[in-house]
Scaffold this motif. Structure first.
Motif, short mmCIF file in Angstrom:
data_model
loop_
_atom_site.label_atom_id
_atom_site.label_comp_id
_atom_site.label_asym_id
_atom_site.label_seq_id
_atom_site.Cartn_x
_atom_site.Cartn_y
_atom_site.Cartn_z
N ALA A 1 10.52 9.69 -29.43
CA ALA A 1 10.38 8.43 -28.69
C ALA A 1 10.85 7.25 -29.52
O ALA A 1 11.70 6.46 -29.09
CB ALA A 1 8.92 8.24 -28.27
N ALA A 2 10.33 7.11 -30.72
CA ALA A 2 10.59 5.92 -31.53
C ALA A 2 12.07 5.77 -31.90
O ALA A 2 12.60 4.66 -31.91
CB ALA A 2 9.74 5.96 -32.80
N ALA B 1 14.63 -0.27 -29.88
CA ALA B 1 13.20 -0.27 -30.21
C ALA B 1 12.92 -1.03 -31.50
O ALA B 1 11.96 -1.78 -31.60
CB ALA B 1 12.69 1.17 -30.31
N GLY B 2 13.76 -0.81 -32.53
CA GLY B 2 13.51 -1.48 -33.80
C GLY B 2 12.13 -1.16 -34.32
O GLY B 2 11.65 -0.03 -34.23
N ASN B 3 11.45 -2.17 -34.86
CA ASN B 3 10.07 -1.99 -35.26
C ASN B 3 9.22 -1.88 -33.99
O ASN B 3 9.23 -2.77 -33.14
CB ASN B 3 9.59 -3.16 -36.10
CG ASN B 3 10.27 -3.20 -37.46
OD1 ASN B 3 10.92 -2.24 -37.87
ND2 ASN B 3 10.13 -4.30 -38.17
N SER B 4 8.49 -0.79 -33.86
CA SER B 4 7.75 -0.53 -32.62
C SER B 4 6.59 0.40 -32.89
O SER B 4 6.53 1.06 -33.93
CB SER B 4 8.69 0.06 -31.56
OG SER B 4 9.32 1.23 -32.06
N ALA C 1 1.32 5.96 -34.38
CA ALA C 1 2.23 5.74 -35.50
C ALA C 1 3.01 4.46 -35.27
O ALA C 1 2.94 3.83 -34.21
CB ALA C 1 3.17 6.93 -35.67
N ARG C 2 3.78 4.09 -36.29
CA ARG C 2 4.62 2.90 -36.19
C ARG C 2 5.99 3.19 -36.78
O ARG C 2 6.11 3.80 -37.85
CB ARG C 2 3.99 1.72 -36.93
CG ARG C 2 4.80 0.43 -36.76
CD ARG C 2 4.03 -0.80 -37.24
NE ARG C 2 4.71 -2.01 -36.78
CZ ARG C 2 5.53 -2.77 -37.53
NH1 ARG C 2 5.76 -2.43 -38.80
NH2 ARG C 2 6.10 -3.84 -37.03
N ARG C 3 7.00 2.76 -36.06
CA ARG C 3 8.36 2.80 -36.60
C ARG C 3 8.63 1.47 -37.30
O ARG C 3 8.49 0.40 -36.71
CB ARG C 3 9.39 3.00 -35.50
CG ARG C 3 10.81 2.89 -36.03
CD ARG C 3 11.87 2.99 -34.96
NE ARG C 3 13.20 2.75 -35.53
CZ ARG C 3 14.34 2.83 -34.86
NH1 ARG C 3 14.32 3.14 -33.57
NH2 ARG C 3 15.49 2.58 -35.45
N ALA C 4 9.03 1.55 -38.57
CA ALA C 4 9.45 0.39 -39.35
C ALA C 4 10.83 0.69 -39.89
O ALA C 4 10.97 1.50 -40.82
CB ALA C 4 8.47 0.09 -40.48
N GLY C 5 11.84 0.09 -39.29
CA GLY C 5 13.21 0.43 -39.66
C GLY C 5 13.51 1.86 -39.29
O GLY C 5 13.36 2.26 -38.14
N ARG D 1 -3.47 -2.91 -34.53
CA ARG D 1 -3.01 -2.56 -35.88
C ARG D 1 -1.59 -3.03 -36.14
O ARG D 1 -1.26 -3.40 -37.27
CB ARG D 1 -3.09 -1.05 -36.08
CG ARG D 1 -4.50 -0.49 -36.17
CD ARG D 1 -5.16 -0.86 -37.50
NE ARG D 1 -4.41 -0.39 -38.64
CZ ARG D 1 -4.55 0.82 -39.19
NH1 ARG D 1 -5.44 1.67 -38.68
NH2 ARG D 1 -3.84 1.17 -40.24
N THR D 2 -0.73 -3.01 -35.13
CA THR D 2 0.70 -3.25 -35.37
C THR D 2 1.20 -4.61 -34.88
O THR D 2 2.15 -5.15 -35.43
CB THR D 2 1.54 -2.16 -34.69
OG1 THR D 2 1.42 -2.30 -33.26
CG2 THR D 2 1.08 -0.77 -35.11
N HIS D 3 0.61 -5.10 -33.78
CA HIS D 3 1.05 -6.35 -33.14
C HIS D 3 2.51 -6.30 -32.71
O HIS D 3 3.17 -7.32 -32.60
CB HIS D 3 0.81 -7.56 -34.05
CG HIS D 3 -0.60 -7.67 -34.52
ND1 HIS D 3 -1.64 -8.01 -33.69
CD2 HIS D 3 -1.16 -7.44 -35.75
CE1 HIS D 3 -2.78 -8.01 -34.37
NE2 HIS D 3 -2.51 -7.66 -35.62
#
Length: 574
Positions: free
Chosen positions: A132-133, A139-142, A159-163, A276-278
C-alpha cells in the motif's frame, strides 16, 4: 534490481515482478490453475506455490530465474510461534511453518536455474504495508494500516512511510484478530471461510445492528492502537445457517452488528495512528481492507484527508509488497503501481487466431466500444475481455460482465447468470468527471473499494446498481488511463442518457475471474450472455446458437469433435 515477489501461504498465491523499483507484472495463481483463491481454504491445505504465475512474470520481462537478483517470500518463519502458543486452534500450522522454512528449495524446483540463496523472507504484515505505502500514487510520507486474519504472530500492523523507509509503530498479537472474527462469522452463516467474507458484508446491509451491544463485549479497541477480538459466541447470537438454507433476518442482523463493530474498531485504530503521525494520507492493505463499507466510513469520519486502498489488498498483494519493500531497502526508489491491470494480455492477431481455432462465428466491427454500447442500450448482457487482466479480486474494465443499469431486473438477471445469491449487489462504472453528480463519496474511486451514496434523483434512473441501503460500490473511469472503456461509456450515454454501466466480474460462482481467451469462450458458451467483446472482435450468442433449427458453428464443431472419437468398423479410433 530484478526482484520476484512470492506469496504462497494461507491463500491467494501470487507472484509479482519489480525491476528497478517499477512494477512490471503481477498475477494470481488462480487465474492460471482455475482454482478459486489458488486452493481450497482448508486448514490442512496450508500453501500453494504460484509456479505458473511466477513463470509468466519472468516471461513477460524476458527473464530467466537465474537473472533474478532476489526473490521475496511474504512470510518469515523465524518470527512465527506455534499456533497453540498464540491461543489458536490450528493443528496443521506446523505443516505451514515447515513449508515456509523449506521455501527456497521449493522455489528452486519450481523455477529451474534459480539460486535458492537469493530468496529473502519478508514479514507478512510488512509486505502488506509496503504493497500500500509504496504502490499508492503520490503518497510520500504517509501512514499505513494493515488488518487481516493473521501473519506470523500478529493480525494487524500500524506503520509509517518516511521517504523510502517503513517504520512499524504497533502490532496486535494473536489470538486477537478482526479478520479471524469475521471469518468465524462467515462460516457460522453458512458461507466459505476465508473466501466469502464479502457475502457477509453484502448481507449486513439487509439487517440492523441490534446485537451491537453484545458484540462490543467481545470486540473492542483497547485505546493504545490495539484491540480485543476473540471468542465471539456466535451460537448464542443466532442459529447457524446451513450452506443451502435460506438466510433469515437474524442472520442479516448479526452480520450488520459485526459490520458495525468492525467499523467502530477500525475508526479507533485510524485515529490512534493519526495521533502518532499527523499525516494527511492513509493507505490500507490486508484482507479487511477489501471491506469497502468500512473503508468508506474511515474516509468519511476518520482524520485523514486522503485514503488509498491497495486493489490487491488480500494476501495476493503481499507478493508485490515484498518485492517493493526489498527494492526500496536496496536503494531503488519504488514507483507507484501503474494500475491494477498487471496480468496477461494478447495481441489482436493472437486473439483472432484463438477464435479461428475455436471455429466460432465472429466479426470485427469498426469500433468495438460502439458495438458494445449499442448492445447494452438494447439490454444485452456483454462479456468484456480487453487488455491486461486485473491483479486483485475486482473486475475493473478488463475482465467484466456489463449490463444496462436502468432496468432493475438486471440485478437478478446478472446474479442468475453468475449463479450467486440474490442479495449480492452489482457495481456501476462511471466516467470520472461525471461521478460527483451521481455518487457521494471518495473520488476518484478507480478500484471499486469504497461505497457511495447514490443521489436521490438518480436512484430510479440506475436501479440495477443501487443497493438496498441506497449505496453503490463505484468504479470511476479516467479516459487517459482507460480510453476504450471511456469511449464505450460515452457511446452508451449518447444512446441512453445514462453515463453509468453495470460492471461485475467475468466469472460464474465459485470460479476465478476469466483470464485467458479460452476461459472467456468457455464462460460465454456456458452462461446466457448475449455478446462477447474480446479485443476488437465481437461474438454474438444469436450467431453461436442459431434459432433457425440448424446447429450453430460451435455445435457443429463439437459434433465433428465427437465424431472424430467414434470407433470405425474395425473397432479402432479414427
Amino acid at each position: 534490481m530484478r526482484i520476484l515477489g512470492i506469496n504462497a501461504l494461507f491463500h491467494d498465491p501470487a507472484a509479482a515482478l519489480v525491476i528497478d523499483g517499477r512494477t512490471v507484472a503481477a498475477a494470481e495463481e488462480e487465474r492460471f490453475s482455475r482454482r478459486k483463491h489458488g486452493k481450497r481454504p482448508l486448514p490442512f491445505s496450508a500453501w500453494e506455490l504460484p509456479e505458473k504465475a511466477a513463470a509468466w512474470c519472468l516471461k513477460r520481462a524476458g527473464l530467466r530465474p537465474g537473472d533474478l537478483d532476489a526473490v521475496t517470500y511474504s512470510f518469515d518463519p523465524a518470527l512465527a510461534l506455534p499456533a497453540r502458543d498464540m491461543g489458536l486452534d490450528d493443528p496443521w500450522d506446523h505443516l505451514r511453518l515447515t513449508y515456509a522454512r523449506e521455501a527456497p528449495g521449493f522455489l528452486r524446483t519450481a523455477l529451474p536455474g534459480l539460486d535458492p540463496g537469493v530468496v529473502r523472507f519478508v514479514p507478512h504484515h510488512m509486505a502488506h504495508a509496503a504493497s500500500a505505502a509504496f504502490a499508492a500514487p503520490d503518497a510520500g510520507n504517509s501512514s499505513v494500516l494493515v488488518l487481516d486474519g493473521r501473519g506470523e504472530r500478529a493480525s494487524h500492523l500500524a506503520a509509517r512511510r518516511a521517504g523510502d523507509r517503513l517504520e512499524a509503530l504497533r502490532a496486535q498479537e494473536l489470538p486477537h484478530s478482526l479478520g479471524l472474527v469475521y471469518e468465524d462469522l462467515t462460516a457460522h452463516l453458512g458461507f466459505l471461510r476465508s473466501s466469502d467474507e464479502f457475502k457477509v458484508m453484502a448481507l449486513a446491509s439487509h439487517g440492523t445492528p441490534r446485537m451491537l451491544a453484545e458484540l462490543r463485549r467481545h470486540v473492542y479497541p483497547t485505546g493504545d492502537g490495539g484491540f480485543h477480538a476473540t471468542a465471539v459466541p456466535w451460537q448464542e447470537l443466532c442459529p447457524p445457517r446451513g450452506p443451502d438454507e435460506p438466510w433469515t433476518q437474524d442472520h442479516a442482523d448479526v452480520a450488520a452488528s459485526a459490520q458495525a463493530v468492525l467499523e467502530e474498531t477500525l475508526l479507533d485504530l485510524v485515529r490512534w495512528l493519526h495521533g502518532r503521525t499527523h499525516d494527511t494520507v492513509l493507505t490500507l492493505a490486508g484482507g479487511v481492507a477489501l471491506n469497502c463499507v468500512a473503508n468508506s466510513r474511515v474516509a468519511r469520519e476518520g482524520p485523514f484527508s486522503q485514503v488509498w486502498v491497495q486493489p490487491a489488498a488480500g494476501d495476493a498483494g503481499t507478493a508485490l509488497g515484498g518485492a517493493l519493500l526489498l527494492s526500496a531497502a536496496e536503494g531503488d526508489q519504488p514507483k507507484p503501481m501503474p494500475g491494477a491491470d498487471l496480468g496477461r494480455d494478447w495481441s489482436d492477431a493472437e486473439l483472432g487466431a484463438w477464435l479461428k481455432t475455436a471455429a466460432v462465428p465472429f466479426e470485427r466491427p469498426p469500433d468495438i466500444a460502439t458495438t458494445v454500447a449499442r448492445a447494452l442500450a438494447g439490454n444485452a448482457i456483454v462479456a468484456w475481455f480487453q487488455g491486461r487482466s486485473e491483479y486483485g479480486p475486482r473486475a475493473l474494465g478488463h475482465r467484466s460482465l456489463l449490463a444496462h443499469p436502468g432496468h432493475a431486473g438486471n440485478l437478478e438477471r446478472l446474479n442468475d447468470v453468475k449463479g450467486r445469491e440474490q442479495f449480492r449487489p452489482v457495481a456501476p462504472m462511471v466516467l470520472a468527471d461525471r461521478a460527483a453528480e451521481i455518487f457521494d463519496g471518495p473520488l476518484p474511486s478507480p478500484y471499486m473499494l469504497f461505497v457511495h451514496d447514490v443521489a436521490p434523483q438518480w436512484r430510479d434512473r440506475v436501479p440495477a446498481v443501487v443497493h438496498v441501503d441506497g449505496t453503490a460500490r463505484i468504479q470511476t473511469v479516467d479516459p487517459a488511463r482507460e480510453p476504450l472503456v471511456a469511449r464505450m461509456l460515452g457511446a452508451f450515454e449518447r444512446l441512453t442518457g445514462l453515463p453509468v454501466v453495470v460492471n461485475t466480474s467475468l466469472n460464474t460462482a465459485g470460479r476465478p475471474m476469466v483470464d485467458d481467451p479460452r476461459d472467456a469462450l468457455e464462460c460465454f458458451g456456458s452462461a446466457p450472455v448475449d455478446l462477447l467483446a474480446i479485443g476488437p472482435f465481437a461474438i454474438r450468442r444469436a450467431d453461436l446458437f442459431r434459432t433457425d433449427g440448424r446447429s450453430g458453428s460451435l455445435s457443429e464443431s463439437c459434433s465433428d469433435l465427437r465424431s472424430a472419437f467414434r470407433s470405425d468398423d474395425a473397432g479402432g479410433p479414427r
